[in-house]
Write an enzyme that holds these catalytic residues in place. Structure first.
Site, PDB file in Angstrom:
ATOM      1  N   ARG A  80      50.569 103.887 -23.416  1.00  0.00           N
ATOM      2  CA  ARG A  80      51.148 104.842 -22.469  1.00  0.00           C
ATOM      3  C   ARG A  80      52.534 105.244 -22.986  1.00  0.00           C
ATOM      4  O   ARG A  80      53.403 104.390 -23.147  1.00  0.00           O
ATOM      5  CB  ARG A  80      51.279 104.200 -21.083  1.00  0.00           C
ATOM      6  N   HIS A 124      58.789 111.308 -17.128  1.00  0.00           N
ATOM      7  CA  HIS A 124      59.433 109.995 -17.024  1.00  0.00           C
ATOM      8  C   HIS A 124      60.946 110.247 -17.015  1.00  0.00           C
ATOM      9  O   HIS A 124      61.674 109.804 -17.890  1.00  0.00           O
ATOM     10  CB  HIS A 124      58.991 109.073 -18.152  1.00  0.00           C
ATOM     11  N   GLU A 169      57.182 106.918 -11.145  1.00  0.00           N
ATOM     12  CA  GLU A 169      58.073 106.406 -10.100  1.00  0.00           C
ATOM     13  C   GLU A 169      58.936 107.495  -9.463  1.00  0.00           C
ATOM     14  O   GLU A 169      60.161 107.493  -9.594  1.00  0.00           O
ATOM     15  CB  GLU A 169      58.980 105.302 -10.658  1.00  0.00           C
ATOM     16  N   ASN A 296      53.383 100.426 -10.962  1.00  0.00           N
ATOM     17  CA  ASN A 296      54.384  99.655 -11.703  1.00  0.00           C
ATOM     18  C   ASN A 296      54.895  98.561 -10.792  1.00  0.00           C
ATOM     19  O   ASN A 296      55.268  98.832  -9.647  1.00  0.00           O
ATOM     20  CB  ASN A 296      55.582 100.528 -12.111  1.00  0.00           C
ATOM     21  N   TYR A 298      57.406  94.893 -10.733  1.00  0.00           N
ATOM     22  CA  TYR A 298      58.272  93.916 -11.408  1.00  0.00           C
ATOM     23  C   TYR A 298      58.619  92.723 -10.548  1.00  0.00           C
ATOM     24  O   TYR A 298      58.644  91.604 -11.014  1.00  0.00           O
ATOM     25  CB  TYR A 298      59.561  94.605 -11.898  1.00  0.00           C
ATOM     26  N   GLU A 366      52.906  99.627 -15.600  1.00  0.00           N
ATOM     27  CA  GLU A 366      54.069  98.883 -16.116  1.00  0.00           C
ATOM     28  C   GLU A 366      54.131  97.533 -15.433  1.00  0.00           C
ATOM     29  O   GLU A 366      53.923  97.430 -14.224  1.00  0.00           O
ATOM     30  CB  GLU A 366      55.402  99.588 -15.793  1.00  0.00           C
TER      31      GLU A 366
HETATM   32  C1  FCB Z   1      60.828 101.148 -14.404  1.00  0.00           C
HETATM   33  C2  FCB Z   1      60.855 102.356 -15.310  1.00  0.00           C
HETATM   34  C3  FCB Z   1      60.787 102.017 -16.772  1.00  0.00           C
HETATM   35  C4  FCB Z   1      61.609 100.806 -17.111  1.00  0.00           C
HETATM   36  C5  FCB Z   1      61.301  99.671 -16.174  1.00  0.00           C
HETATM   37  C6  FCB Z   1      62.051  98.400 -16.464  1.00  0.00           C
HETATM   38  O1  FCB Z   1      61.402 101.481 -13.182  1.00  0.00           O
HETATM   39  O2  FCB Z   1      59.765 103.192 -15.011  1.00  0.00           O
HETATM   40  O3  FCB Z   1      61.183 103.158 -17.495  1.00  0.00           O
HETATM   41  O4  FCB Z   1      62.941 101.132 -17.151  1.00  0.00           O
HETATM   42  O5  FCB Z   1      61.545 100.045 -14.853  1.00  0.00           O
END
Ligand code: FCB
Length: 466
Positions: A80, A124, A169, A296, A298, A366
């Site tokens: 990607r 992006h 995002e 995405n 985290y 992500e």
């Molecule tokens: C996300 C973004 C990506 C990267 C990660 C850590 O929010 O989409 O570009 O910076 O965080």
């Protein structure tokens, strides 16, 4: 730390790696590329850590063959990347830049020759500055320009790109960019941010139309819905949770997957919800069926009520929703300060699936962690923490699949260490270490672990090895 076991993912599950144009390409003023809002923002003193810019970044624009070779060595099914809008249309609209078009032709062909399926993100975060000068995402013309750009890209690459992601995002584009000002264009507005949110969704809908008309294969978009918890059962914390949910999640998921604007808007941003930017027909446009949704993820977020900063005139307009983020998880933090809680990933996916009967198949577009990596005297990068993070989160995806969520694949963030937006180059998310002096790439231990996982997965599910 012992090496964690490989998570058990179903046959046919796909593995990939992800990057984004401004974070890796560099060559910011080469071959006719126009400036983007991130060029302007990163060149403004005080905006990014250490004054970092994406002028050179990982120099991927020149080194893409080496980077595709790294992907091939990794054994991934897919990659990607994002297309830089200002490389294709330097003014955002109007004349197309042939050298910009050629660059992604070369990249895509190199990927295909390596047996890797290209997934292209159209936006992006690198809006052409010329469009920002005319109002940026605050104005509907930007959504129309986005459709024009999508048509150019789809026409040129549609025969070879497997998966199209309209936006990455949009929460960050609208609220971090136009309300908090921590991202480009660095605005701190209420009204402007809400208009931006709506125009991003309209731009998505218009781009989907263009992609479909050009016969694009799979069309979707990428969101970063958050797994939010309230710090306590106090009514004010529950109200804070509701406000955060509207902003982080419902603004996006409700129009996309339920055909309506979010409930509870009024309490979130009194008086601004029904802005003149909403037009009849927009919900139908935004909610057109998608082939997949990119997620995405985290870390989870806990919220509690915080005083609204009504004394701050810039914030008074709306976007200070009075929410603080305590960190009660008691788990390890990555160098971003993000708690590592894989179970929250399973919960998020199950929750989305339960809430939206119309949710399309999910691709994790992500997931990854920033760690304090360095090349040791043995010439390697021993990033056991990242391996642990990835193993935990892939196991969390496996759990969601067992629970019935249709997750098709996973792109790790990121192939390379890169420009982490306002955090500059200090945060390293890559499977491959980048020395920013020499631009030397060094695969980390996690690169070898991920490769091992993919190989083992193929062997176990009896897919032919490549
Ligand atoms: C996300 C973004 C990506 C990267 C990660 C850590 O929010 O989409 O570009 O910076 O965080």
């Amino acid at each position: 730390m012992s090496t964690p076991a490989f998570p058990d993912l179903p046959a046919g599950f796909r593995f990939g790696a992800a990057t984004a144009a401004y974070q890796i390409e560099g060559a910011h003023d080469e071959d006719g590329r126009g400036p983007s809002i991130w060029d302007a923002y990163s060149h403004t003193p005080g905006r990014t850590r250490g004054g970092a810019t994406g002028d050179t970044a990982c120099d991927h624009y020149h080194r893409y063959p080496e980077d595709v070779a790294l992907l091939r060595g990794l054994g991934v099914d897919g990659y990607r990347f994002s297309i830089a809008w200002p490389r294709l249309l330097p003014q955002g609209t109007g004349p197309v830049n042939p050298k910009g078009l050629d660059f992604y032709d070369r990249l895509i062909d190199e990927l295909l020759a390596a047996g890797i399926a290209p997934a292209a993100t159209l936006y992006h975060w690198d809006l052409p500055q010329a469009l920002e000068d005319r109002g940026g995402w605050r104005v509907r013309e930007t959504a129309e320009a986005f459709a024009e750009y999508a048509a150019v890209a789809a026409e040129r690459y549609g025969d070879r790109v497997e998966r199209w992601i309209t936006l990455n995002e949009p929460f960050c584009s609208a609220f971090v960019g136009y309300a908090e000002g921590r991202h480009a264009p660095g605005a701190r507005e209420g009204r402007g941010a809400l208009a931006a949110a709506h125009h991003l969704l309209v731009g998505h809908g218009l781009a989907v139309r263009e992609l479909r008309a050009a016969g694009a294969r799979e069309v979707g978009t990428t969101l970063n819905p958050d797994r939010l918890h309230a710090a306590s059962d106090r009514p004010e914390d529950l109200a804070a949770l509701r406000r955060a949910e509207v902003l982080h999640n419902d603004v996006w998921t409700e129009p996309l997957f339920a055909g309506r604007y979010p409930e509870h808007e009024a309490e979130t941003w009194a008086g601004l919800a029904d802005g003149p930017w909403r037009r009849p027909g927009d919900l139908e446009l935004i909610g057109a069926p998608l082939d997949f949704v990119g997620i995405n993820f985290y870390r989870p977020i806990t919220v509690e009520a915080a005083p609204r900063r009504e004394d701050d005139p810039e914030r008074r307009t709306a976007m200070d929703i009075g929410v603080a983020e305590p960190n009660p998880y008691g788990t390890r933090l990555t160098t971003m300060g993000w708690p590592v809680v894989p179970s929250a990933f399973t919960e998020l996916l199950r929750d989305l699936d339960a809430r939206y009967p119309r949710l399309p198949p999910v691709w994790i577009t992500e997931n990854g962690s920033a760690e304090a990596d360095s090349v040791t005297p043995d010439g390697r990068v021993h990033d056991a923490e990242r391996i642990d993070y990835l193993a935990g989160h892939l196991a969390a995806v496996a759990d969601a699949i067992v629970a019935g969520v249709d997750v098709r694949g996973y792109y790790v963030w990121s192939l390379l260490d890169n420009f982490e937006w306002a955090r500059g180059y200090e945060q390293r998310f890559g499977l491959v270490h980048v020395d920013y002096e020499t631009l030397t790439r060094t695969p980390k231990d996690s690169y070898h672990w991920y490769r091992g996982l993919i190989t083992a997965h193929r062997a176990r599910t009896e897919e032919p090895a490549r």
